[in-house]
Design a protein around this motif. Structure first.
Motif, PDB file in Angstrom:
ATOM      1  N   ASN A  71       0.839  -1.196   0.000  1.00  0.00           N
ATOM      2  CA  ASN A  71       0.000   0.000   0.000  1.00  0.00           C
ATOM      3  C   ASN A  71       0.872   1.243   0.000  1.00  0.00           C
ATOM      4  OD1 ASN A  71      -2.700  -1.301   0.424  1.00  0.00           O
ATOM      5  ND2 ASN A  71      -1.714  -1.989   2.316  1.00  0.00           N
ATOM      6  N   VAL A  72       0.297   2.352  -0.405  1.00  0.00           N
ATOM      7  CA  VAL A  72       0.998   3.630  -0.344  1.00  0.00           C
ATOM      8  C   VAL A  72       1.443   3.885   1.096  1.00  0.00           C
ATOM      9  CG1 VAL A  72       0.730   6.125  -0.570  1.00  0.00           C
ATOM     10  CG2 VAL A  72      -0.213   4.610  -2.322  1.00  0.00           C
ATOM     11  N   GLY A  73       2.706   4.273   1.242  1.00  0.00           N
ATOM     12  CA  GLY A  73       3.258   4.517   2.565  1.00  0.00           C
ATOM     13  C   GLY A  73       4.128   3.393   3.092  1.00  0.00           C
ATOM     14  N   ASP A  74       4.000   2.207   2.515  1.00  0.00           N
ATOM     15  CA  ASP A  74       4.824   1.080   2.969  1.00  0.00           C
ATOM     16  C   ASP A  74       6.300   1.345   2.681  1.00  0.00           C
ATOM     17  OD1 ASP A  74       2.666  -0.336   3.861  1.00  0.00           O
ATOM     18  OD2 ASP A  74       2.549  -1.697   2.137  1.00  0.00           O
ATOM     19  N   ARG A  75       7.132   0.975   3.640  1.00  0.00           N
ATOM     20  CA  ARG A  75       8.586   1.035   3.476  1.00  0.00           C
ATOM     21  C   ARG A  75       9.064  -0.318   2.958  1.00  0.00           C
ATOM     22  NH1 ARG A  75      10.262   0.509   8.053  1.00  0.00           N
ATOM     23  NH2 ARG A  75      12.336   1.436   7.953  1.00  0.00           N
ATOM     24  N   VAL A  76       9.842  -0.318   1.874  1.00  0.00           N
ATOM     25  CA  VAL A  76      10.212  -1.590   1.249  1.00  0.00           C
ATOM     26  C   VAL A  76      11.696  -1.638   0.896  1.00  0.00           C
ATOM     27  CG1 VAL A  76       7.900  -1.949   0.280  1.00  0.00           C
ATOM     28  CG2 VAL A  76       9.649  -0.783  -1.094  1.00  0.00           C
TER      29      VAL A  76
END
Length: 320
Positions: A71-76
């Protein structure tokens, strides 16, 4: 060659199976420097301007229509190698060997040393809250170590010799701080057999496994001589195409010599290792530069200063 300019490019639009990332931290690898200085590595030749960088982590800012797990905002963290087709290597779980694989910053594929980057969502891995962006970027080199250990059959109780930082006392000190038991400083004048004897003296026995990380002919020779009969030598470092090595010595002692090409299926394990605190990669980052100072960052790496140089791609967030 020897030119690393910054240039404006349009922000890419993610496809159905992609995500758009706001890049945060990108490490500089020796291969990045080699392409910059020499324009090629083996058969991979830079024929047109190429974006560097493949040790990377960032934040999701846009999600493709078919992506369900991010999702938007996830750190990957970004795994840079993405198979392009369902070939035999992918079906057997060894997609790193696929001849058509996409790989960041390997000609002709662009890397992710930029502010915004589009990548296949299935090869972006969500980071736990207690794992930093920089740790996420360092999963790429950590993965090389994990894959090498798997190829060698390293397990609890295995005695391992690692060839790679042994000419630098500073790097040996760092190696000891992050887990090495016995640092051994060598010089370019030392013979391979002499170093092998010193290794056995320090360990009290010959190692079961040697992981050779330089590609230097003399170091490969040392790796073979040093490894116990019936053991394994894993070649991680890439040097000259041809090398003179004591093959008969390896053959009559049944020392297996195994190759390593990048990695596969390592990101979940690496994330678990970092999140649990079993592995600490934070001390490896010795220099940080904003993206706008990329030329200085590359020069720092080329001159061999520190251990890992990290470029910070988000002007609004320069934290680790």
């Amino acid at each position: 060659m020897a030119d690393v300019p910054l240039e404006e490019r349009p922000i890419p639009e993610p496809g159905p199976n992609d995500v758009l990332l706001r890049m945060h931290s990108v490490g500089i690898c020796g291969s990045d420097v080699h392409y910059w200085q020499h324009g090629r590595i083996a058969d991979f030749v830079v024929k047109q301007p190429m974006v560097l960088g493949h040790e990377a982590a960032g934040r999701v800012v846009k999600v493709g229509s078919a992506v369900k797990h991010l999702n938007v905002g996830d750190r990957v963290a970004v795994e840079p190698g993405v198979p392009r087709e369902m070939d035999d290597f992918l079906k057997s779980g060894r997609y790193n060997l696929s001849p058509t694989i996409f790989f960041c910053a390997t000609p002709p594929d662009d890397g992710n040393l930029c502010q915004y980057y589009k990548h296949c969502a299935n090869f972006c891995y969500k980071l736990p809250d207690n794992v930093t962006f920089e740790e996420g970027a360092l999963i790429e080199p950590l993965s090389v170590g994990i894959h090498a250990c798997r190829r060698a059959g390293v397990t609890l109780g295995t005695t391992v010799l690692i060839c790679g930082s042994d000419l630098s006392s500073e790097r040996l000190k760092m190696a000891q701080e992050v887990g090495a038991d016995f640092p051994l400083l060598v010089t370019r004048e030392d013979s391979a057999q002499d170093v092998a004897q010193r290794v056995a003296g320090r360990l009290g026995k010959q190692p079961h496994v040697t992981i050779e990380c330089t590609g230097a002919e003399s170091s490969i020779q040392t790796a073979i001589y040093a490894t116990r009969s019936g053991g394994v030598v894993v070649l991680v470092g890439l040097g000259a195409e041809m090398a003179s090595v004591p093959l008969v010595n390896a053959a009559v002692r049944e020392v297996d010599i195994r190759g390593v090409f990048r990695y596969c299926n390592t990101w979940p394990m690496a994330i678990a290792m970092l999140a649990s605190g079993k592995v600490n990669v934070k001390p490896l980052v010795t220099h940080r530069f904003p993206l706008e100072e990329a030329a200085q960052a590359f020069e720092t790496t080329r001159q061999g200063h520190g251990v890992k140089v990290m470029l910070k791609c988000d002007q609004s967030d320069q934290t680790p």
